[in-house]
Design a protein around this motif. Structure first.
Motif, short mmCIF file in Angstrom:
data_model
loop_
_atom_site.label_atom_id
_atom_site.label_comp_id
_atom_site.label_asym_id
_atom_site.label_seq_id
_atom_site.Cartn_x
_atom_site.Cartn_y
_atom_site.Cartn_z
N MET A 1 0.85 -1.19 0.00
CA MET A 1 0.00 0.00 0.00
C MET A 1 0.88 1.23 0.00
SD MET A 1 -2.78 -1.49 2.71
CE MET A 1 -3.60 0.07 2.97
N SER A 2 0.53 2.24 -0.80
CA SER A 2 1.41 3.39 -0.98
C SER A 2 0.65 4.70 -0.83
CB SER A 2 2.09 3.34 -2.35
OG SER A 2 1.13 3.45 -3.39
N VAL A 3 1.43 5.75 -0.60
CA VAL A 3 0.92 7.12 -0.59
C VAL A 3 1.12 7.69 -1.99
CG1 VAL A 3 1.33 9.43 0.31
CG2 VAL A 3 1.32 7.48 1.86
N PHE A 4 0.16 8.47 -2.45
CA PHE A 4 0.21 9.05 -3.79
C PHE A 4 0.27 10.58 -3.67
CE2 PHE A 4 -2.24 10.80 -7.43
CZ PHE A 4 -1.38 10.43 -8.46
N ILE A 5 1.20 11.20 -4.39
CA ILE A 5 1.39 12.65 -4.35
C ILE A 5 1.16 13.23 -5.74
CG2 ILE A 5 2.98 14.55 -3.86
CD1 ILE A 5 4.53 12.69 -2.00
N THR A 6 0.23 14.16 -5.86
CA THR A 6 0.08 14.90 -7.11
C THR A 6 1.05 16.09 -7.09
OG1 THR A 6 -1.61 16.49 -6.37
CG2 THR A 6 -2.37 14.31 -7.10
N GLY A 7 1.52 16.48 -8.28
CA GLY A 7 2.50 17.56 -8.33
C GLY A 7 3.81 17.18 -7.68
N VAL A 8 4.17 15.91 -7.79
CA VAL A 8 5.32 15.38 -7.03
C VAL A 8 6.65 15.94 -7.52
CG1 VAL A 8 5.71 13.34 -8.48
CG2 VAL A 8 6.23 13.24 -6.03
N ALA A 9 6.72 16.43 -8.76
CA ALA A 9 7.98 16.97 -9.28
C ALA A 9 8.12 18.46 -9.02
CB ALA A 9 8.10 16.69 -10.77
N GLY A 10 7.18 19.04 -8.29
CA GLY A 10 7.25 20.46 -7.96
C GLY A 10 8.08 20.72 -6.71
N PHE A 11 8.13 21.96 -6.32
CA PHE A 11 8.93 22.40 -5.18
C PHE A 11 8.53 21.67 -3.90
CE2 PHE A 11 8.95 26.09 -1.96
CZ PHE A 11 10.16 25.72 -1.42
N ILE A 12 7.26 21.75 -3.54
CA ILE A 12 6.82 21.14 -2.29
C ILE A 12 6.64 19.64 -2.45
CG2 ILE A 12 4.92 21.04 -0.62
CD1 ILE A 12 4.63 24.10 -1.09
N GLY A 13 6.08 19.21 -3.57
CA GLY A 13 5.86 17.79 -3.78
C GLY A 13 7.13 16.97 -3.71
N SER A 14 8.21 17.46 -4.30
CA SER A 14 9.47 16.70 -4.29
C SER A 14 10.06 16.63 -2.89
CB SER A 14 10.47 17.32 -5.27
OG SER A 14 10.76 18.67 -4.95
N ASN A 15 9.95 17.72 -2.13
CA ASN A 15 10.42 17.69 -0.74
C ASN A 15 9.59 16.74 0.11
OD1 ASN A 15 12.68 19.76 0.08
ND2 ASN A 15 11.45 20.83 -1.45
N LEU A 16 8.28 16.76 -0.11
CA LEU A 16 7.40 15.87 0.64
C LEU A 16 7.69 14.41 0.32
CD1 LEU A 16 4.89 15.40 2.44
CD2 LEU A 16 3.49 15.70 0.39
N ALA A 17 7.89 14.09 -0.96
CA ALA A 17 8.19 12.72 -1.34
C ALA A 17 9.47 12.23 -0.69
CB ALA A 17 8.30 12.61 -2.86
N GLY A 18 10.50 13.08 -0.68
CA GLY A 18 11.76 12.71 -0.05
C GLY A 18 11.60 12.43 1.43
N ALA A 19 10.81 13.26 2.11
CA ALA A 19 10.59 13.06 3.55
C ALA A 19 9.82 11.77 3.82
CB ALA A 19 9.84 14.26 4.13
N MET A 20 8.84 11.48 2.99
CA MET A 20 8.07 10.25 3.19
C MET A 20 8.91 9.00 2.94
SD MET A 20 4.32 11.10 1.63
CE MET A 20 3.08 11.96 2.63
N LEU A 21 9.76 9.06 1.94
CA LEU A 21 10.63 7.92 1.66
C LEU A 21 11.60 7.69 2.81
CD1 LEU A 21 11.30 8.56 -2.12
CD2 LEU A 21 10.06 6.61 -1.17
#
Length: 321
Positions: A1-21
């Protein structure tokens, strides 16, 4: 099961993805690369727990096909909806920009969450939903909400659509009302704008407005930490929080002087007229985060410290030194 981020390649989305990983989860994300870029994902692209696709979220059929396939492979448990137009003046010039990239991406996300039975959404909202209340302290229950930009109007419309979706089919929602967020990878914003102007004309920096505009600024590191904290701790069906620095903010004059000192010492700063930088600009607001501090979170930096850190980071991004 995974979390899904829209706008993941943007400023906030990319930072959020890194923190979640870093937390050890699996993260998938879509972006149309209108404002985001693959370069923003370089540090996480090779992570086996990260999956990325280029998808236009305003195209419902394309979005349905891509998210449906992703959900079948690895069920999505919650959606973090960060995709939006981030350029307020662009939305003033062409209101369809905010309608398409902010509201329709939200509307389509909610449609697909219903179809796929995805129960939880976390949404990047904005202080722009409040409008211009002058010196009045902006708490979460301030009203009436009368945004003065299309950007703010579509963020408020998105909040309303999410509220209705909670009544009909969502289990829970998290509405994060952002202040001015700064840091890297910078894709827009006053600091980067000033640096680009100084690259073109190192002797002079022209500033929109008279420099007295005053707002709070939050570093993206604090923003991501606050969002994850709220997701962990808040337990209402609809959880809505102002996120920001716990101070009165800084002026545009302070930002201009800090950028000039770092990039082009001795450059002349030339200010414009009036206290608005553009149509839809709220020249001054006081942003209360008392509700968030009662939940137990406080920012690690004030506005001035966040500006100084971001100026150093964006200077390295833009000039390499």
């Amino acid at each position: 099961m995974s979390v899904f981020i829209t706008g993941v390649a943007g400023f906030i989305g990319s930072n959020l993805a890194g923190a979640m990983l870093k937390r050890g989860g699996r993260v998938a994300g879509f972006d149309n690369l209108c404002r985001g870029s693959r370069a923003n994902l370089e540090q996480i692209a090779s992570d086996g727990n990260f999956c990325f696709e280029v998808v236009d979220l305003a195209d419902l059929e394309a979005y349905r096909a891509a998210l449906g396939e992703l959900h079948r492979r690895d069920p999505v448990t919650e959606i973090w909806h960060m995709a939006a137009n981030s350029d307020i003046p662009a939305g003033v010039a062409d209101p369809f920009v905010d309608y398409r990239d902010t509201f329709m991406t939200t509307f389509n996300t909610l449609v697909l969450m219903r179809e796929l039975d995805i129960p939880t959404i976390a949404f990047a909202s904005s202080s722009a939903i409040y409008g211009d209340h002058g010196d009045r302290l902006l708490t979460e229950d301030v009203g009436p909400l009368l945004p003065i930009s299309n950007y703010g109007a579509m963020k408020l419309s998105s909040e309303a659509a999410i509220s209705a979706a909670v009544e009909s089919h969502l289990r829970s929602a998290f509405l994060f009302r952002f202040p001015n967020v700064i840091g890297i990878p910078a894709t827009h914003g006053v600091i980067q704008d000033f640096m680009k102007k100084l690259r073109a004309t190192p002797e002079n920096l022209d500033v929109l407005g008279d420099g007295t505009q005053q707002k709070g600024y939050l570093h993206v590191d604090d923003l991501v930490e606050a969002m994850l904290y709220i997701r962990d701790k808040a337990d209402e069906r609809i959880n809505y929080f102002n996120i920001g620095a716990n101070d009165a903010g800084v002026t545009v004059r302070f930002i201009a002087e800090t950028v000039v000192a770092r990039i082009a010492p001795g450059a002349t700063i030339r200010y414009g007229q009036g206290n608005k930088g553009w149509v839809g600009d709220v020249p001054k607001f006081s942003y209360s985060i008392d509700k968030l501090t009662r939940l137990g979170w406080r920012p690690s930096m004030g506005s001035e410290q966040a500006i100084r850190k971001a100026v150093q980071q964006i200077a390295l991004q833009e000039f390499g030194a």
